[in-house]
Motif scaffolding. Sequence first.
Motif, PDB file in Angstrom:
ATOM      1  N   PHE A 188       0.845  -1.193   0.000  1.00  0.00           N
ATOM      2  CA  PHE A 188       0.000   0.000   0.000  1.00  0.00           C
ATOM      3  C   PHE A 188       0.883   1.247   0.000  1.00  0.00           C
ATOM      4  O   PHE A 188       2.009   1.210   0.509  1.00  0.00           O
ATOM      5  CB  PHE A 188      -0.868   0.050   1.259  1.00  0.00           C
ATOM      6  N   ALA A 189       0.346   2.329  -0.531  1.00  0.00           N
ATOM      7  CA  ALA A 189       1.009   3.624  -0.405  1.00  0.00           C
ATOM      8  C   ALA A 189      -0.079   4.636  -0.108  1.00  0.00           C
ATOM      9  O   ALA A 189      -1.191   4.529  -0.640  1.00  0.00           O
ATOM     10  CB  ALA A 189       1.701   3.991  -1.716  1.00  0.00           C
ATOM     11  N   ALA A 190       0.223   5.631   0.745  1.00  0.00           N
ATOM     12  CA  ALA A 190      -0.812   6.618   1.070  1.00  0.00           C
ATOM     13  C   ALA A 190      -0.187   7.863   1.675  1.00  0.00           C
ATOM     14  O   ALA A 190       0.964   7.854   2.112  1.00  0.00           O
ATOM     15  CB  ALA A 190      -1.817   6.020   2.044  1.00  0.00           C
ATOM     16  N   SER A 191      -0.984   8.921   1.697  1.00  0.00           N
ATOM     17  CA  SER A 191      -0.544  10.175   2.325  1.00  0.00           C
ATOM     18  C   SER A 191      -0.666  10.108   3.837  1.00  0.00           C
ATOM     19  O   SER A 191      -0.148  10.977   4.536  1.00  0.00           O
ATOM     20  CB  SER A 191      -1.415  11.338   1.834  1.00  0.00           C
ATOM     21  N   ASP A 192      -1.396   9.136   4.321  1.00  0.00           N
ATOM     22  CA  ASP A 192      -1.624   9.039   5.754  1.00  0.00           C
ATOM     23  C   ASP A 192      -1.736   7.559   6.118  1.00  0.00           C
ATOM     24  O   ASP A 192      -2.436   6.807   5.428  1.00  0.00           O
ATOM     25  CB  ASP A 192      -2.933   9.776   6.091  1.00  0.00           C
ATOM     26  N   VAL A 193      -1.091   7.182   7.188  1.00  0.00           N
ATOM     27  CA  VAL A 193      -1.054   5.781   7.598  1.00  0.00           C
ATOM     28  C   VAL A 193      -2.462   5.218   7.869  1.00  0.00           C
ATOM     29  O   VAL A 193      -2.710   4.024   7.711  1.00  0.00           O
ATOM     30  CB  VAL A 193      -0.102   5.647   8.814  1.00  0.00           C
ATOM     31  N   THR A 194      -3.404   6.098   8.232  1.00  0.00           N
ATOM     32  CA  THR A 194      -4.772   5.636   8.522  1.00  0.00           C
ATOM     33  C   THR A 194      -5.386   4.948   7.307  1.00  0.00           C
ATOM     34  O   THR A 194      -6.276   4.122   7.450  1.00  0.00           O
ATOM     35  CB  THR A 194      -5.696   6.809   8.903  1.00  0.00           C
ATOM     36  N   ALA A 195      -4.914   5.314   6.116  1.00  0.00           N
ATOM     37  CA  ALA A 195      -5.504   4.783   4.883  1.00  0.00           C
ATOM     38  C   ALA A 195      -5.396   3.262   4.816  1.00  0.00           C
ATOM     39  O   ALA A 195      -6.290   2.600   4.305  1.00  0.00           O
ATOM     40  CB  ALA A 195      -4.835   5.421   3.667  1.00  0.00           C
ATOM     41  N   PHE A 196      -4.297   2.710   5.336  1.00  0.00           N
ATOM     42  CA  PHE A 196      -4.126   1.245   5.177  1.00  0.00           C
ATOM     43  C   PHE A 196      -4.019   0.499   6.500  1.00  0.00           C
ATOM     44  O   PHE A 196      -3.711  -0.686   6.525  1.00  0.00           O
ATOM     45  CB  PHE A 196      -2.923   0.936   4.273  1.00  0.00           C
ATOM     46  N   LEU A 197      -4.280   1.180   7.597  1.00  0.00           N
ATOM     47  CA  LEU A 197      -4.086   0.559   8.907  1.00  0.00           C
ATOM     48  C   LEU A 197      -4.954  -0.685   9.120  1.00  0.00           C
ATOM     49  O   LEU A 197      -4.586  -1.587   9.860  1.00  0.00           O
ATOM     50  CB  LEU A 197      -4.375   1.595   9.994  1.00  0.00           C
ATOM     51  N   ARG A 198      -6.100  -0.750   8.453  1.00  0.00           N
ATOM     52  CA  ARG A 198      -6.946  -1.931   8.619  1.00  0.00           C
ATOM     53  C   ARG A 198      -6.357  -3.152   7.897  1.00  0.00           C
ATOM     54  O   ARG A 198      -6.755  -4.280   8.138  1.00  0.00           O
ATOM     55  CB  ARG A 198      -8.361  -1.668   8.126  1.00  0.00           C
ATOM     56  N   TYR A 199      -5.391  -2.907   6.964  1.00  0.00           N
ATOM     57  CA  TYR A 199      -4.797  -4.021   6.222  1.00  0.00           C
ATOM     58  C   TYR A 199      -3.441  -4.437   6.798  1.00  0.00           C
ATOM     59  O   TYR A 199      -3.065  -5.592   6.740  1.00  0.00           O
ATOM     60  CB  TYR A 199      -4.606  -3.646   4.748  1.00  0.00           C
ATOM     61  N   THR A 200      -2.679  -3.457   7.272  1.00  0.00           N
ATOM     62  CA  THR A 200      -1.360  -3.784   7.833  1.00  0.00           C
ATOM     63  C   THR A 200      -0.917  -2.707   8.807  1.00  0.00           C
ATOM     64  O   THR A 200      -1.290  -1.544   8.665  1.00  0.00           O
ATOM     65  CB  THR A 200      -0.293  -3.938   6.729  1.00  0.00           C
ATOM     66  N   LYS A 201      -0.132  -3.128   9.788  1.00  0.00           N
ATOM     67  CA  LYS A 201       0.398  -2.161  10.757  1.00  0.00           C
ATOM     68  C   LYS A 201       1.878  -1.900  10.503  1.00  0.00           C
ATOM     69  O   LYS A 201       2.527  -1.139  11.218  1.00  0.00           O
ATOM     70  CB  LYS A 201       0.196  -2.675  12.180  1.00  0.00           C
ATOM     71  N   ASN A 202       2.437  -2.552   9.463  1.00  0.00           N
ATOM     72  CA  ASN A 202       3.860  -2.358   9.139  1.00  0.00           C
ATOM     73  C   ASN A 202       4.014  -1.227   8.127  1.00  0.00           C
ATOM     74  O   ASN A 202       3.543  -1.353   6.996  1.00  0.00           O
ATOM     75  CB  ASN A 202       4.455  -3.638   8.540  1.00  0.00           C
ATOM     76  N   ALA A 203       4.673  -0.165   8.541  1.00  0.00           N
ATOM     77  CA  ALA A 203       4.735   1.019   7.678  1.00  0.00           C
ATOM     78  C   ALA A 203       6.174   1.489   7.498  1.00  0.00           C
ATOM     79  O   ALA A 203       7.023   1.301   8.376  1.00  0.00           O
ATOM     80  CB  ALA A 203       3.917   2.145   8.300  1.00  0.00           C
ATOM     81  N   VAL A 204       6.433   2.088   6.344  1.00  0.00           N
ATOM     82  CA  VAL A 204       7.740   2.711   6.077  1.00  0.00           C
ATOM     83  C   VAL A 204       7.473   4.162   5.693  1.00  0.00           C
ATOM     84  O   VAL A 204       6.720   4.438   4.750  1.00  0.00           O
ATOM     85  CB  VAL A 204       8.463   1.987   4.914  1.00  0.00           C
ATOM     86  N   TYR A 205       8.077   5.077   6.441  1.00  0.00           N
ATOM     87  CA  TYR A 205       7.894   6.504   6.155  1.00  0.00           C
ATOM     88  C   TYR A 205       8.943   6.962   5.150  1.00  0.00           C
ATOM     89  O   TYR A 205      10.139   6.761   5.356  1.00  0.00           O
ATOM     90  CB  TYR A 205       8.005   7.322   7.451  1.00  0.00           C
ATOM     91  N   ILE A 206       8.489   7.537   4.066  1.00  0.00           N
ATOM     92  CA  ILE A 206       9.394   7.973   2.997  1.00  0.00           C
ATOM     93  C   ILE A 206       9.864   9.399   3.291  1.00  0.00           C
ATOM     94  O   ILE A 206       9.068  10.251   3.708  1.00  0.00           O
ATOM     95  CB  ILE A 206       8.672   7.907   1.629  1.00  0.00           C
ATOM     96  N   ASN A 207      11.156   9.639   3.078  1.00  0.00           N
ATOM     97  CA  ASN A 207      11.721  10.979   3.298  1.00  0.00           C
ATOM     98  C   ASN A 207      11.728  11.769   2.002  1.00  0.00           C
ATOM     99  O   ASN A 207      11.561  11.218   0.912  1.00  0.00           O
ATOM    100  CB  ASN A 207      13.159  10.873   3.822  1.00  0.00           C
ATOM    101  N   ASP A 208      11.988  13.080   2.146  1.00  0.00           N
ATOM    102  CA  ASP A 208      12.057  13.942   0.962  1.00  0.00           C
ATOM    103  C   ASP A 208      13.085  13.415  -0.030  1.00  0.00           C
ATOM    104  O   ASP A 208      14.173  12.966   0.358  1.00  0.00           O
ATOM    105  CB  ASP A 208      12.453  15.365   1.380  1.00  0.00           C
ATOM    106  N   MET A 209      12.747  13.510  -1.315  1.00  0.00           N
ATOM    107  CA  MET A 209      13.608  13.146  -2.440  1.00  0.00           C
ATOM    108  C   MET A 209      13.915  11.643  -2.504  1.00  0.00           C
ATOM    109  O   MET A 209      14.872  11.233  -3.147  1.00  0.00           O
ATOM    110  CB  MET A 209      14.928  13.957  -2.442  1.00  0.00           C
ATOM    111  N   GLU A 210      13.116  10.843  -1.832  1.00  0.00           N
ATOM    112  CA  GLU A 210      13.249   9.389  -1.976  1.00  0.00           C
ATOM    113  C   GLU A 210      12.179   8.881  -2.939  1.00  0.00           C
ATOM    114  O   GLU A 210      11.117   9.500  -3.090  1.00  0.00           O
ATOM    115  CB  GLU A 210      13.109   8.699  -0.625  1.00  0.00           C
TER     116      GLU A 210
END
Length: 609
Positions: A188-210
């Motif tokens: 999943f990809a989203a602007s906010d972690v709430t978007a996919f929290l019902r599917y997975t709790k494992n998240a990676v926060y992307i930094n600027d220019m990545e």
Amino acid sequence: MGGIVGYIGTDNAVDVIISSLRKMEYRGYDSAGITILNDDLVTYKTAGKISELEKIIPAGFNGHIGIGHTRGATHGKPETKNAHPHLSSNIAVVHNGIIENYMRLKEKLIEQGYEFLSDTDTEVIAHLLHRTMKDNEACSLIDAVRHIMTKIEGSYAIAVLCTDEPDHIVLARKDSPLIIGLGDKNYFAASDVTAFLRYTKNAVYINDMELVQISPGGVEFYNNDGQRIEKQIEVIEWNEEAAEKAGYEHFMLKEIHEQPTSIQDTYAGRISELEGRVILDELKMDEDQLRNLQRVTIIACGTSWNAGCVGKYLFENLAGIHTDVETASEFRYADPVLCGQIFTLAITQSGETADTLAAVKSTKAYGCSSAAITNVVGSTITRETDSVFFTRAGPEIGVAATKSFTAQLIVLYLIAIHMGTVRGRLTPQTTRDILVGIKQLPGQVQRILNNKDVIKKCAEHYANVQDYFFIGRHLNYPVSLEGALKLKEISYIHAEGYAAGEIKHGPLALISSETPVVAIATKGHTYDKVLSNIKEIKARSAEVIVVANESDNEISKYVDRVLRIPDCHELLSPVLSAVVLQLLAYYTALARGCSIDKPRNLAKSVTVE
Ligand code: AGP
């Protein structure tokens, strides 16, 4: 504002994307769209909420790779043609952010034969990617995205599909949030972690220019030089409700912390640093009308009225226009003296305040030029005035207005500077100084937030008093009104804001060791006068808390506590002082165990008289 979503996995992509968009509707809800990549790109988009999008998606429409978007309009009206995804031949893009140089890029692309179907800044991204891949057939989608990142200026989180690479979603970010969710064969990809929290709790926060490439087999992360990088997986512990608050205890605290972003979003694309001027395409008044203006009449309620009072000083100081600030509930029953040379300016976060709407309607017969500053796209006020300026603060859930107030101030600075420039009142140097100052505000607000513990301790120390006074002069007078309003509405402590010079005309009788006084004493032409007022108050044994600049080494000799703001242009200090007072109110209410987001007897939007 807006939110993007991407999904690759074993589930029905349409269902996943729609449910994820619903979770992000708070970020903007004036139009929405989805593209699924089967053999081809199939796109459905429409003006309106996600529910409208659902209505136009045919039953049985399915797929395993797709992107989606919910929009809060910035460039281009909330119409179907402006809804995302935007396409260029075999490429589809969703975007959250603002491309500041899109006009220049658009002109070039039109010269090269590209046809634009929307008024958005985002469509340039789709065409630029297409151009890049067409010019170099060996270029992969991710390389094309990396290439265009050197061309576009502004803020963005983007997700891109291309039929040449039917197994990939490519994403990138700069100054807009982007989070990747890692499920079991579902990504999943989203602007906010709430978007996919019902599917997975494992998240990676992307930094600027990545950059990120998602495929059915997994997710790869890249830096701006094209090298693979390792990213840390975070396990999100919040439940969905806590996630909506991004881990903050209250929406109000979250919204206070969003101000570096909301301030930046509000001025983005409206300042040309190069030319040292403000760009206000929204203002439907020509230069002659601006030169001939006799008066500005600001109409608002509550916190928006306090912002209007700061606006009065700005219009008078920067544009040389006499300005009145009217309480909407009074003005609607008054006998206003108005004419065609008057500019009426309604300020309303919600755009739905009944008194403000009625007051604005009552001015229509006089032929004034009218405008509104509001935070809500599609709200009623947007249909009542000639011009509309959107604050881009994002949804404000806490009843106490915080980020909407500072965003309103930003728009007021920009309108006042624009009017002052047209009316020949401002030198290029003054304009530049203030514009540079505005661009420093997000970082300066962040500094205040980083040092909030001092404010918290102060709030806790005085949390059990019965009465508070707030004083200030000139621009800081309305800031003191706003500080008092914030404190009373969420902590239920009686608080009064006063013009510092008026204290001796009555309220001084109430000042004692039991009544702390907050004095806004930032550097400026009334600083010495406020200092005298502080001494008068100290002589009555009251404890004085000041809001002062970081470089003010003298003030601590005269007062009990000092809450600091970074040094800034005198006219800009209300933005910074307001943040300090919001935190003071918040931590006082917290110490008193109050219902912070929903104070008793109050509603977020007062739609009845
Ligand atoms: C501020 O904290 C209050 N909740 C209230 O004063 C508010 O500003 C007022 O009701 C006006 O609302 P508006 O900006 O949506 O018109």
